[in-house]
Design an enzyme around this catalytic site. Structure first.
Site, short mmCIF file in Angstrom:
data_model
loop_
_atom_site.label_atom_id
_atom_site.label_comp_id
_atom_site.label_asym_id
_atom_site.label_seq_id
_atom_site.Cartn_x
_atom_site.Cartn_y
_atom_site.Cartn_z
N SER A 249 11.50 6.35 8.38
CA SER A 249 11.21 6.10 9.79
C SER A 249 11.62 4.68 10.13
CB SER A 249 9.71 6.29 10.03
OG SER A 249 9.39 5.94 11.35
N GLU B 93 0.81 -1.20 0.00
CA GLU B 93 0.00 0.00 0.00
C GLU B 93 0.85 1.25 0.00
OE1 GLU B 93 -2.86 -0.22 3.18
OE2 GLU B 93 -4.03 -1.57 1.92
N LEU C 155 9.51 6.29 18.24
CA LEU C 155 9.87 6.12 19.65
C LEU C 155 8.67 5.61 20.48
CD1 LEU C 155 12.12 6.57 21.78
CD2 LEU C 155 11.24 8.89 22.08
N ASN D 242 -4.46 5.80 15.63
CA ASN D 242 -5.57 5.54 14.72
C ASN D 242 -6.07 4.13 14.97
OD1 ASN D 242 -5.47 8.04 13.13
ND2 ASN D 242 -3.44 7.28 12.54
N GLY E 132 6.01 -2.05 6.54
CA GLY E 132 7.37 -2.60 6.62
C GLY E 132 8.35 -1.73 7.37
N CYS F 231 4.92 -4.13 16.22
CA CYS F 231 4.47 -3.05 17.10
C CYS F 231 3.00 -3.31 17.44
CB CYS F 231 4.62 -1.70 16.42
SG CYS F 231 6.33 -1.38 15.93
N CYS G 1 -0.10 -1.48 15.66
CA CYS G 1 -0.05 -1.32 14.21
C CYS G 1 -0.74 -2.47 13.48
CB CYS G 1 1.41 -1.26 13.78
SG CYS G 1 1.63 -1.28 12.00
N CYS H 159 3.30 8.44 1.09
CA CYS H 159 3.79 7.47 2.08
C CYS H 159 4.03 6.15 1.36
CB CYS H 159 2.74 7.32 3.19
SG CYS H 159 3.22 6.14 4.46
N CYS I 201 5.13 -6.88 7.84
CA CYS I 201 6.23 -6.40 8.68
C CYS I 201 6.48 -7.40 9.80
CB CYS I 201 5.88 -5.04 9.28
SG CYS I 201 7.28 -4.31 10.19
N CYS J 78 -1.79 6.53 9.61
CA CYS J 78 -0.61 5.91 10.17
C CYS J 78 -0.95 4.66 10.98
CB CYS J 78 0.03 6.94 11.08
SG CYS J 78 1.65 6.50 11.57
S1 SF4 Z 1 4.73 0.45 13.04
FE1 SF4 Z 1 6.13 0.11 11.28
S2 SF4 Z 1 7.77 -1.16 12.15
FE2 SF4 Z 1 6.06 -1.29 13.58
S3 SF4 Z 1 4.90 -3.14 12.93
FE3 SF4 Z 1 3.97 -1.35 11.90
S4 SF4 Z 1 4.97 -1.27 9.90
FE4 SF4 Z 1 6.26 -2.56 11.24
#
Ligand code: SF4
Length: 406
Positions: free
Chosen positions: A251, A115, A277, A354, A221, A174, A177, A163, A170, A397
């Site tokens: 990033s 994407e 961070l 989000n 990713g 996180c 995410c 973006c 990934c 994001c």
């Molecule tokens: S925030 Fe970025 S590094 Fe973290 S899981 Fe999502 S895509 Fe991967």
């Protein structure tokens, strides 16, 4: 992320072999020239092909009219084709943001999409990071935008941000995410990373060198777990497409070996650096970003110190505010102390989380986000709020998961 293991470094998913077919998108001028020389052609033909693909956005060899027709046909007979990634499905937000499912050439189209997002007027992410040392990225006051848009050929934007994804899925996991839910499927090649950008520049009729377009490598990713391909894509975008590295920000979640390599990159192809961070201390960060168990905040900051900064450049610390978890006044004060102690020229970008299905965090109110920002500013730390763009189409994001609902 198991403690004391090297597994994360080994999670690099490998890349389909570039050059194992005759796709030319993703090759630079020198490589094209060498391949043409192998066929007994003049090397300058390589420049003609790269200009057609990267500057005129041509997607079919037969349309490269600077080449003699006979040569075009010979190349096609040998299987040469452009093979640029295509926008398979666009989703348009009520705020003008567009999210694209970008398809890559391959046998199995289901596992071959990532994407990318187009944000007219950006999301405020570049504010205060030194981009303004590049006159082409100076922000425009809203009252001037319509005039500036008129000058830009009647388009409804005067600047924009793209973006870009660096991997399909990934591995970093996180907790806030949606992309993490996919796991890592594979690395994208340099042509697949740069191709997202070129396909969007083409779709939006961007005029290179005249329009203000910023790139953020913050899509799906972790770019520093696909380091070689990511930097090869940057070199293509700078040297072949003609974009400035001062308009690009990468990033990372804090991949220390990647940051150390990044510190060695020549400035003429080095994007600006952002560190994701998201917490004011190791204990909270390890909860929301398990990668912190491998590389602590101190280890990441040590590596960042080795990246030579341009004059006026600042490192960006991205900070996702999770309701009740990272958004309290005590967190703001601790974050300010942390950033001040680094001694780095730095700024903080605040992002209200989000929401995404299956993730049990809450989004803080605007008042909480503003209070957090004010506390940081009160402590003398530059802090900006990144505006959520395209939440309604899962473009914001942390929401990129190849969602097919518009
Ligand atoms: S925030 Fe970025 S590094 Fe973290 S899981 Fe999502 S895509 Fe991967």
């Amino acid at each position: 992320v198991p403690k004391n293991s090297n597994e994360l470094i080994l999670l690099d998913a490998g890349t389909p072999l570039a050059g194992c077919n005759n796709r030319v998108f993703g090759l630079d001028t020198d490589t094209l020239a060498a391949r043409l020389a192998d066929l007994g052609e003049q090397p300058y033909r390589g420049k003609q092909i790269s200009e057609a693909m990267y500057n005129q956005f041509v997607t079919d060899i037969i349309e490269i009219t600077t080449l003699p027709e006979k040569l075009r046909r010979q190349l096609i007979d040998k299987g040469w084709h452009v093979g640029r990634p295509t926008i398979a499905q666009p989703f348009k937000s009520t705020d003008g943001t567009e999210r694209y499912l970008v398809e890559f050439e391959g046998e199995n189209s289901k596992s071959q999409t990532a994407e990318a997002v187009w944000m007219p007027e950006g999301d405020g992410g570049e504010a205060g990071d030194g981009s303004d040392s590049d006159p082409s990225t100076v922000d425009v006051a809203p009252s001037l935008r319509s005039r500036s848009a008129e000058r830009a050929g009647g388009r409804p934007w005067s600047r924009a941000t793209i973006c870009v994804s660096s991997q399909i899925g990934c591995a970093v996991n996180c907790q806030f995410c949606l992309t993490a839910k996919l796991g890592l499927q594979r690395n994208l090649t340099p042509g697949e990373i740069a191709g997202q950008v070129v396909a969007i520049l083409d779709r939006q009729k961007v005029r290179i060198g005249r329009d203000r377009v910023n790139l953020v490598f913050m899509g799906m990713g972790e770019p520093f777990l696909n380091y070689d391909n990511f930097m090869a894509a940057v070199r293509l975008l700078v040297r072949e497409v003609g974009l400035s590295p001062l308009r690009m920000t990468v990033s990372t979640s804090g991949i220390v070996p990647g940051i150390e390599r990044f510190a060695q990159e020549p400035l003429d192809v080095r994007p600006k650096l952002a560190i994701s961070l998201n917490a004011p201390n190791d204990a909270i960060r390890a909860e929301v970003m398990p990668i912190n168990r491998k590389w602590s905040i101190a280890a990441v900051i040590d590596a960042v110190r080795r990246v030579p900064m341009r004059s006026r450049e600042r490192v960006t610390f991205e900070y996702v505010l999770l309701g009740g978890v990272t958004d309290q006044p005590a967190h703001a004060r601790e974050l300010a102390r942390l950033v001040r102690r680094t001694g780095l020229p730095a700024k903080i970008n605040l992002i209200a989380w989000n929401s995404g299905p299956g993730i049990a965090y809450t989004t803080p109110s605007s008042a909480t986000v503003e209070a957090f920002q004010n506390l940081l500013k009160g402590e003398g730390i530059p802090a900006y709020i990144r505006q959520p763009r395209g939440r309604d189409i899962f473009a914001a994001c942390g929401q990129l998961k190849r969602t097919v609902e518009g």
